[in-house]
Scaffold this active site. Structure first.
Site, PDB file in Angstrom:
ATOM      1  N   ALA A 128       0.821  -1.209   0.000  1.00  0.00           N
ATOM      2  CA  ALA A 128       0.000   0.000   0.000  1.00  0.00           C
ATOM      3  C   ALA A 128       0.857   1.263   0.000  1.00  0.00           C
ATOM      4  O   ALA A 128       0.448   2.295  -0.513  1.00  0.00           O
ATOM      5  CB  ALA A 128      -0.903   0.000   1.223  1.00  0.00           C
ATOM      6  N   LYS A 129       2.042   1.161   0.580  1.00  0.00           N
ATOM      7  CA  LYS A 129       2.974   2.301   0.666  1.00  0.00           C
ATOM      8  C   LYS A 129       2.258   3.546   1.179  1.00  0.00           C
ATOM      9  O   LYS A 129       2.504   4.660   0.712  1.00  0.00           O
ATOM     10  CB  LYS A 129       3.634   2.560  -0.692  1.00  0.00           C
TER      11      LYS A 129
END
Lengths: 260, 260
Positions: free
Chosen positions: A95-96
């Site tokens: 997802a960063k």
């Protein structure tokens, strides 16, 4: 707990290979593509059935689901649910995410409370108070970006050795959040592995960049030798190959070659 | 085009205030909360009807929608659609996304092709090749994090003046992507405004941090004096106040006080 679940799965399936379900609707075979978001789910089930005996984890990059709007997110949810029926395989969401504490908590709720996945990737740029909300969830685990695999790593991460500064801050958090912090280190960055190894004791490595991005299995030799726990992600190289099962078996063999 | 749409709206509504629809289901009034994700949508419509004559933009932080799963994303989509019926008000999604080019393109598709919003925030840590895919969409606009409003800015962004290095790279991109690049600068960081002003000609500022986070309207005086185009975001301070309309009118007046 992610670390134990991962190690158990690595032993059971004799594999360090993580399958990246970056199931871009533009690239999946046409018989799946015609069904839209539902087709992505069917494609994922096909990939999972071909690979789950040879994988140590699945990593799902949420971008390829978000791209399809709410139906894509439903597909993501269904895929995670499906993976839980193979309940001993850890699920990582790539997802960063990054945001201030109040908002990071909202993201954490989605991943650890609603989806109940084992680990997520986060972008640490905004600092420690943007990272801790994820760790405060019981049994949560994060992989923080330390040194990414793309050419852009040369813009901000490599100058002034920002990757070492990120590592340092993560280490300061570690005593409080034992076994909850891993790091993302690109396979394409082997000239920095020595420095990173020195400062990352006890941290699990998530390694992107093998295959389409140019990283090679043999570049990871030093990490194997140092006894690092690794999750080596391959996405496009497996899921869009002609024969995903043959591909993951081959990658698993290549890796075993490093240890012998 | 975001820049023109924003300036027109700022002139029409005589306002630099952006309303942040950070509609955390835990914090919205109980008559909305009982309806779940649908209630968040109803709450947003109420806030929009109270504030749209006094706002220059809406900023939606996607975390508070993602938190509710696919139903939350549907609520986000419906809110964006509803805002388009007030079609001259620019919509910014606060996403702070970051990923390698292939994946950044998937995110960009969601925001600029599917949702069709005017601008989004991105996290530039991974470098230029993680930023360009957003800019390649015609008429797209991004706000890149330069100096965030949270205490964690002191961990990586302020040491070695990383914020100036980010600005420099953005400026290198500017000639190719005229009027498409804005910057996020926290209201809490006034001691750095001078340096940033010098290197950000032509870039629109998105300013979080007023209110709950401790930033004050009067801290922005230098930016007003330098003639910067600003989008000053207030989220919790407006939407969770007793009287959102009174609150935004008051903020608008406070800002006008700076220019007189």
């Amino acid at each position: 707990m992610f670390a134990k679940k991962l190690r158990d799965c690595q032993t059971r399936n004799k594999s360090l290979i993580c399958v990246g379900l970056d199931s871009d609707i533009e690239k999946i075979p046409s018989q799946f593509k015609v069904n839209g978001a539902k087709g992505v789910e069917e494609f994922n089930k096909y990939i999972i059935s071909e690979t789950y005996e040879y994988a140590c984890a699945y990593k799902i990059n949420i971008a390829f689901y978000e791209m399809l709007g709410y139906k894509g997110i439903k597909t993501l949810e269904n895929t995670v649910e499906y993976l839980k029926t193979y309940s001993d395989i850890p699920v990582i969401i790539d997802a960063k995410r990054s945001d201030i504490s109040n908002t990071a908590k909202a993201y954490a709720k989605f991943y650890f409370d609603y989806l109940k996945v084992d680990s997520i990737t986060i972008n640490p740029l905004m600092g420690v108070d943007s990272i801790e909300p994820y760790l405060e969830f019981p049994n949560s685990h994060i992989f923080a970006l330390v040194l990414t695999s793309n050419p852009g790593a040369n813009d901000f991460i490599i100058p002034n050795k920002l990757y070492l500064k990120i590592l340092e801050k993560l280490r300061e958090l570690e005593p409080k959040y034992k076994d909850q912090i891993g790091i993302v280190v690109g396979a394409t960055q082997k000239e920095y592995f020595d420095e990173i190894v020195e400062k990352s004791e006890g941290m699990i490595y998530l390694i992107p960049g093998i295959g389409s991005q140019g990283g090679k299995i043999e570049d990871l030799k030093i990490l194997v030798e140092k006894g690092k726990t690794m999750v080596i992600n391959v996405s496009r190289g497996i899921i869009f190959s002609e024969d995903p099962k043959r591909e993951i078996i081959k990658l698993r063999e290549d890796l075993r070659g490093l240890t012998s």
